[in-house]
Design a protein around this motif. Structure first.
Motif, PDB file in Angstrom:
ATOM      1  N   THR A  56       0.914  -1.231  -0.086  1.00  0.00           N
ATOM      2  CA  THR A  56       0.140   0.036   0.033  1.00  0.00           C
ATOM      3  C   THR A  56       0.911   1.227  -0.098  1.00  0.00           C
ATOM      4  OG1 THR A  56      -0.234   0.029   2.322  1.00  0.00           O
ATOM      5  CG2 THR A  56      -1.790  -1.259   1.180  1.00  0.00           C
ATOM      6  N   TYR A  57       0.366   2.215  -0.660  1.00  0.00           N
ATOM      7  CA  TYR A  57       1.155   3.646  -0.735  1.00  0.00           C
ATOM      8  C   TYR A  57       0.402   4.761  -0.262  1.00  0.00           C
ATOM      9  CZ  TYR A  57       3.778   0.322  -3.474  1.00  0.00           C
ATOM     10  OH  TYR A  57       4.467  -0.868  -3.877  1.00  0.00           O
ATOM     11  N   TYR A  58       0.873   5.936   0.240  1.00  0.00           N
ATOM     12  CA  TYR A  58       0.049   7.109   0.555  1.00  0.00           C
ATOM     13  C   TYR A  58       0.519   8.157   0.114  1.00  0.00           C
ATOM     14  CZ  TYR A  58      -2.346   3.251   3.316  1.00  0.00           C
ATOM     15  OH  TYR A  58      -2.914   2.280   3.783  1.00  0.00           O
ATOM     16  N   ALA A  59      -0.086   9.298  -0.071  1.00  0.00           N
ATOM     17  CA  ALA A  59       0.681  10.549  -0.115  1.00  0.00           C
ATOM     18  C   ALA A  59       0.764  11.040   1.036  1.00  0.00           C
ATOM     19  CB  ALA A  59      -0.485  11.723  -0.850  1.00  0.00           C
ATOM     20  N   LYS A  63      -0.673  10.271   5.194  1.00  0.00           N
ATOM     21  CA  LYS A  63       0.025   9.041   5.775  1.00  0.00           C
ATOM     22  C   LYS A  63      -0.211   9.021   7.255  1.00  0.00           C
ATOM     23  CE  LYS A  63       3.684   8.174   3.824  1.00  0.00           C
ATOM     24  NZ  LYS A  63       5.093   8.150   3.121  1.00  0.00           N
ATOM     25  N   GLY A  64      -0.769   8.140   7.703  1.00  0.00           N
ATOM     26  CA  GLY A  64      -1.009   7.867   9.200  1.00  0.00           C
ATOM     27  C   GLY A  64      -2.226   8.249   9.659  1.00  0.00           C
ATOM     28  N   THR A  76     -14.339  -5.119  -3.750  1.00  0.00           N
ATOM     29  CA  THR A  76     -14.610  -3.704  -3.240  1.00  0.00           C
ATOM     30  C   THR A  76     -12.957  -3.405  -2.703  1.00  0.00           C
ATOM     31  OG1 THR A  76     -16.657  -4.257  -2.714  1.00  0.00           O
ATOM     32  CG2 THR A  76     -15.626  -2.192  -1.438  1.00  0.00           C
ATOM     33  N   VAL A  77     -12.959  -1.941  -2.908  1.00  0.00           N
ATOM     34  CA  VAL A  77     -11.749  -1.309  -2.258  1.00  0.00           C
ATOM     35  C   VAL A  77     -12.173  -0.315  -1.282  1.00  0.00           C
ATOM     36  CG1 VAL A  77      -9.650   0.194  -2.845  1.00  0.00           C
ATOM     37  CG2 VAL A  77     -10.155  -1.654  -4.369  1.00  0.00           C
ATOM     38  N   TYR A  78     -11.428  -0.145  -0.247  1.00  0.00           N
ATOM     39  CA  TYR A  78     -12.152   0.865   0.958  1.00  0.00           C
ATOM     40  C   TYR A  78     -10.925   1.774   1.243  1.00  0.00           C
ATOM     41  CZ  TYR A  78     -15.093  -3.101   1.929  1.00  0.00           C
ATOM     42  OH  TYR A  78     -15.892  -3.991   1.609  1.00  0.00           O
ATOM     43  N   LEU A  79     -11.398   3.096   1.676  1.00  0.00           N
ATOM     44  CA  LEU A  79     -10.321   4.075   2.085  1.00  0.00           C
ATOM     45  C   LEU A  79     -10.925   4.624   3.402  1.00  0.00           C
ATOM     46  CD1 LEU A  79      -7.756   5.537   1.081  1.00  0.00           C
ATOM     47  CD2 LEU A  79      -9.213   7.507   0.452  1.00  0.00           C
ATOM     48  N   GLN A  80     -10.375   4.025   4.491  1.00  0.00           N
ATOM     49  CA  GLN A  80     -10.500   4.550   5.908  1.00  0.00           C
ATOM     50  C   GLN A  80     -10.078   5.720   6.021  1.00  0.00           C
ATOM     51  OE1 GLN A  80     -12.703   3.289   8.321  1.00  0.00           O
ATOM     52  NE2 GLN A  80     -12.222   5.117   9.337  1.00  0.00           N
ATOM     53  N   MET A  81     -10.938   7.007   6.377  1.00  0.00           N
ATOM     54  CA  MET A  81     -10.239   8.049   6.598  1.00  0.00           C
ATOM     55  C   MET A  81     -10.373   8.720   8.164  1.00  0.00           C
ATOM     56  SD  MET A  81     -11.167  10.047   2.873  1.00  0.00           S
ATOM     57  CE  MET A  81     -12.930  10.062   3.212  1.00  0.00           C
TER      58      MET A  81
END
Length: 124
Positions: A56-59, A63-64, A76-81
């Motif tokens: 996985t990669y993050y801007a 990040k964090g 399904t892909v998720y983005l937990q924010m």
């Protein structure tokens, strides 16, 4: 052509959380990325994930605070924010990239298929 479908956006106060979801058929074939676009700005890479979720990669800006994950069985892909900030506000898009080697792929042109986006608004 495959078109991802995003969901889960909404209005949240600063410090709050949202989870975005993106569904696309045959998910296991794609590297997936999340991008966002604020009014008057270019589309910005947020995060990406390889086929099995092994990488996985993050801007740096998320990040964090954000976590990308995928469930190939559910397509399904998720983005937990978490710890959302007003500057996270924007239209969040899910992109699907086919035939790529494992990697970060932070450029929108690398993705062949795009959803319509889901709006995230963070109030201060």
């Amino acid at each position: 052509a495959q078109q991802p479908v995003e969901s889960g956006g909404g209005l949240v106060q600063a410090g709050g959380s949202l989870t975005l979801a993106c569904t696309i058929s045959d998910l296991q074939d794609y590297i997936m990325g999340w991008f966002r676009q604020a009014p008057g700005k270019e589309r910005e890479w947020v995060s990406s994930i390889t086929w099995t979720g092994g990488s996985t990669y993050y801007a740096d800006s998320v990040k964090g605070r954000f976590t990308i994950s995928r469930d190939n069985a559910k397509n399904t892909v998720y983005l937990q924010m978490n710890e959302l900030k007003p500057e996270d506000t924007g239209l969040y898009y899910c992109g699907a990239a086919l035939g790529k080697r494992p990697g970060q792929w932070p450029t929108a042109d690398d993705y062949e298929f795009w959803g319509q986006g889901t709006q995230v608004t963070v109030s201060s």
